[in-house]
Design a protein around this motif. Sequence first.
Motif, PDB file in Angstrom:
ATOM      1  N   ASP A 140      -6.920   5.224  -6.957  1.00 61.59           N
ATOM      2  CA  ASP A 140      -7.939   4.753  -8.141  1.00 61.59           C
ATOM      3  C   ASP A 140      -7.734   5.329  -9.343  1.00 61.59           C
ATOM      4  OD1 ASP A 140      -8.975   3.269  -6.023  1.00 61.59           O
ATOM      5  OD2 ASP A 140     -10.287   4.567  -5.247  1.00 61.59           O
ATOM      6  N   LEU A 141      -6.986   6.417  -9.472  1.00 61.21           N
ATOM      7  CA  LEU A 141      -6.774   7.017 -10.661  1.00 61.21           C
ATOM      8  C   LEU A 141      -5.749   6.203 -11.690  1.00 61.21           C
ATOM      9  CD1 LEU A 141      -5.737  10.852 -10.417  1.00 61.21           C
ATOM     10  CD2 LEU A 141      -7.736   9.807 -11.703  1.00 61.21           C
ATOM     11  N   HIS A 142      -4.892   5.264 -11.110  1.00 58.28           N
ATOM     12  CA  HIS A 142      -4.001   4.310 -11.651  1.00 58.28           C
ATOM     13  C   HIS A 142      -3.210   5.331 -12.661  1.00 58.28           C
ATOM     14  CE1 HIS A 142      -6.499   0.907 -10.057  1.00 58.28           C
ATOM     15  NE2 HIS A 142      -7.667   1.640 -10.638  1.00 58.28           N
ATOM     16  N   GLU A 143      -2.827   6.612 -12.159  1.00 58.89           N
ATOM     17  CA  GLU A 143      -1.766   7.184 -12.729  1.00 58.89           C
ATOM     18  C   GLU A 143      -0.706   7.646 -11.866  1.00 58.89           C
ATOM     19  OE1 GLU A 143      -3.641  10.150 -15.376  1.00 58.89           O
ATOM     20  OE2 GLU A 143      -5.457   9.000 -15.325  1.00 58.89           O
ATOM     21  N   THR A 144       0.558   7.837 -12.488  1.00 57.74           N
ATOM     22  CA  THR A 144       1.641   8.528 -11.840  1.00 57.74           C
ATOM     23  C   THR A 144       1.935   9.819 -12.379  1.00 57.74           C
ATOM     24  OG1 THR A 144       3.146   7.358 -12.888  1.00 57.74           O
ATOM     25  CG2 THR A 144       2.486   6.400 -10.928  1.00 57.74           C
ATOM     26  N   PHE A 145       2.478  10.685 -11.629  1.00 60.77           N
ATOM     27  CA  PHE A 145       2.653  12.169 -11.979  1.00 60.77           C
ATOM     28  C   PHE A 145       4.205  12.439 -11.586  1.00 60.77           C
ATOM     29  CE2 PHE A 145      -1.609  11.771 -11.293  1.00 60.77           C
ATOM     30  CZ  PHE A 145      -2.291  12.403 -12.611  1.00 60.77           C
ATOM     31  N   GLY A 146       4.975  13.447 -12.331  1.00 60.56           N
ATOM     32  CA  GLY A 146       6.186  13.758 -12.033  1.00 60.56           C
ATOM     33  C   GLY A 146       6.029  15.058 -10.929  1.00 60.56           C
ATOM     34  N   THR A 147       5.035  15.865 -10.850  1.00 58.37           N
ATOM     35  CA  THR A 147       5.057  16.610 -10.112  1.00 58.37           C
ATOM     36  C   THR A 147       3.540  17.062  -9.399  1.00 58.37           C
ATOM     37  OG1 THR A 147       6.724  18.118 -11.109  1.00 58.37           O
ATOM     38  CG2 THR A 147       5.101  19.325  -9.593  1.00 58.37           C
ATOM     39  N   VAL A 148       3.121  17.060  -8.224  1.00 58.74           N
ATOM     40  CA  VAL A 148       2.086  17.292  -7.706  1.00 58.74           C
ATOM     41  C   VAL A 148       2.028  18.641  -7.122  1.00 58.74           C
ATOM     42  CG1 VAL A 148       0.292  16.640  -6.020  1.00 58.74           C
ATOM     43  CG2 VAL A 148       1.152  14.904  -7.317  1.00 58.74           C
ATOM     44  N   LEU A 149       0.967  19.577  -7.452  1.00 61.62           N
ATOM     45  CA  LEU A 149       0.852  20.907  -6.647  1.00 61.62           C
ATOM     46  C   LEU A 149      -0.309  20.706  -5.634  1.00 61.62           C
ATOM     47  CD1 LEU A 149       1.223  23.167  -9.767  1.00 61.62           C
ATOM     48  CD2 LEU A 149       3.026  22.498  -7.930  1.00 61.62           C
ATOM     49  N   ASP A 150      -0.171  21.432  -4.361  1.00 60.18           N
ATOM     50  CA  ASP A 150      -1.267  21.542  -3.421  1.00 60.18           C
ATOM     51  C   ASP A 150      -1.243  22.864  -2.954  1.00 60.18           C
ATOM     52  OD1 ASP A 150      -2.660  21.394  -1.274  1.00 60.18           O
ATOM     53  OD2 ASP A 150      -1.920  19.414  -0.511  1.00 60.18           O
ATOM     54  N   CYS A 151      -2.157  23.707  -3.386  1.00 64.53           N
ATOM     55  CA  CYS A 151      -2.426  25.006  -2.672  1.00 64.53           C
ATOM     56  C   CYS A 151      -3.682  24.815  -1.891  1.00 64.53           C
ATOM     57  CB  CYS A 151      -2.585  26.116  -3.637  1.00 64.53           C
ATOM     58  SG  CYS A 151      -2.674  27.817  -2.751  1.00 64.53           S
TER      59      CYS A 151
ATOM     60  N   VAL B 147      -1.331  11.521   2.512  1.00 69.10           N
ATOM     61  CA  VAL B 147      -0.028  11.117   2.433  1.00 69.10           C
ATOM     62  C   VAL B 147       0.176  10.020   1.610  1.00 69.10           C
ATOM     63  CG1 VAL B 147       2.286  11.050   3.194  1.00 69.10           C
ATOM     64  CG2 VAL B 147       1.019  12.626   4.051  1.00 69.10           C
ATOM     65  N   ASP B 148      -0.657   8.803   2.130  1.00 67.97           N
ATOM     66  CA  ASP B 148      -0.603   7.696   1.338  1.00 67.97           C
ATOM     67  C   ASP B 148      -1.000   7.789  -0.091  1.00 67.97           C
ATOM     68  OD1 ASP B 148       0.482   6.243   3.559  1.00 67.97           O
ATOM     69  OD2 ASP B 148      -1.296   5.707   4.248  1.00 67.97           O
ATOM     70  N   SER B 149      -2.229   8.503  -0.315  1.00 72.96           N
ATOM     71  CA  SER B 149      -2.592   8.718  -1.376  1.00 72.96           C
ATOM     72  C   SER B 149      -1.559   9.472  -2.444  1.00 72.96           C
ATOM     73  CB  SER B 149      -4.027   9.613  -1.535  1.00 72.96           C
ATOM     74  OG  SER B 149      -4.449   9.873  -2.610  1.00 72.96           O
ATOM     75  N   LEU B 150      -1.033  10.496  -1.916  1.00 73.59           N
ATOM     76  CA  LEU B 150       0.084  11.343  -2.721  1.00 73.59           C
ATOM     77  C   LEU B 150       1.120  10.084  -3.205  1.00 73.59           C
ATOM     78  CD1 LEU B 150       0.535  14.558  -0.646  1.00 73.59           C
ATOM     79  CD2 LEU B 150      -0.435  14.106  -2.965  1.00 73.59           C
ATOM     80  N   ARG B 151       1.595   9.116  -2.334  1.00 74.09           N
ATOM     81  CA  ARG B 151       2.591   8.262  -2.449  1.00 74.09           C
ATOM     82  C   ARG B 151       2.296   7.301  -3.754  1.00 74.09           C
ATOM     83  NH1 ARG B 151       3.094   6.386   2.371  1.00 74.09           N
ATOM     84  NH2 ARG B 151       4.486   8.213   2.993  1.00 74.09           N
ATOM     85  N   ALA B 152       1.001   7.092  -3.772  1.00 73.82           N
ATOM     86  CA  ALA B 152       0.581   6.236  -4.590  1.00 73.82           C
ATOM     87  C   ALA B 152       0.589   6.917  -6.068  1.00 73.82           C
ATOM     88  CB  ALA B 152      -0.933   5.817  -4.664  1.00 73.82           C
ATOM     89  N   ALA B 153       0.306   8.268  -5.937  1.00 73.94           N
ATOM     90  CA  ALA B 153       0.259   9.056  -7.249  1.00 73.94           C
ATOM     91  C   ALA B 153       1.507   9.643  -7.973  1.00 73.94           C
ATOM     92  CB  ALA B 153      -0.804  10.187  -7.083  1.00 73.94           C
ATOM     93  N   ILE B 154       2.494   9.908  -6.939  1.00 73.08           N
ATOM     94  CA  ILE B 154       3.952  10.378  -7.539  1.00 73.08           C
ATOM     95  C   ILE B 154       4.860   9.343  -7.841  1.00 73.08           C
ATOM     96  CG2 ILE B 154       5.680  12.218  -6.754  1.00 73.08           C
ATOM     97  CD1 ILE B 154       3.719  13.463  -4.787  1.00 73.08           C
ATOM     98  N   ARG B 155       5.475   9.314  -8.679  1.00 79.25           N
ATOM     99  CA  ARG B 155       6.638   8.305  -9.226  1.00 79.25           C
ATOM    100  C   ARG B 155       7.865   8.646  -8.175  1.00 79.25           C
ATOM    101  NH1 ARG B 155      10.577  10.907 -11.610  1.00 79.25           N
ATOM    102  NH2 ARG B 155      10.395  12.674 -12.986  1.00 79.25           N
ATOM    103  N   PRO B 156       8.446   7.596  -8.102  1.00 71.14           N
ATOM    104  CA  PRO B 156       9.739   7.787  -7.250  1.00 71.14           C
ATOM    105  C   PRO B 156      10.647   8.803  -7.885  1.00 71.14           C
ATOM    106  CG  PRO B 156       9.205   5.417  -7.460  1.00 71.14           C
ATOM    107  CD  PRO B 156       8.314   6.362  -8.199  1.00 71.14           C
ATOM    108  N   GLY B 157      11.099   9.890  -7.226  1.00 73.23           N
ATOM    109  CA  GLY B 157      11.922  11.103  -7.823  1.00 73.23           C
ATOM    110  C   GLY B 157      10.931  11.993  -8.040  1.00 73.23           C
TER     111      GLY B 157
END
Length: 210
Positions: free
Chosen positions: A110-121, A136-146
Amino acid sequence: MAGSLHYSHHPHPGSGEPPEPDDLYAEPPPWDIGRPQPAFLALAEAGAIRGRVLDAGCGTGEHVLMCAALGLDATGIDLASRALRTAEGKAHERGRTARFLRWDALKLVDLHETFGTVLDCGLFHIFGSDDRAAYVDSLRAAIRPGGRYFMLCFSDRQPGEWGRVHKLARAEIEASFAEGWRIDSIEPSTIDITTDPDGIRAWLVALTRT
């Protein structure tokens, strides 16, 4: 802000009803160490954190501010308003430009954005199996391929009871990211906390979105 307040995102010893996110920051919690986790700092210093960065479950913002100091476009999300206010205050004091949003990590689409890196601590390990799959599905939507996902989570080598935290085996992590990801590494690591000089036994996980 999208989503609900049905999860907390860090260790909360004890049992019973899940605490509200803001309750976790009524006092400085053990994971709020006032600096980046060494494992993530090493990634930053090695140049592994690139592109637009999202910190999922950012707390008081140390990893977001670490990335902002490198000149990266950095966003942090959390459900704890108190933590986000602290993060914004730190950004102002340090002269850093960063964005902090009250947002549910299960609703990144729902952010309608993609990111090159996601951090999770300390976020992945609070989810049970159903929410873990949704995350994991949510992450897949937010992280661009690669793009990359770097995660620190409790290891099954950590003794003791930790409330809602799931101490994870390597095989559980591998199973969660079996489709749509390349597992680059799963290495023993440590999450520093203020209440134990030895920290928490953890996994440092590096994945690439395929």
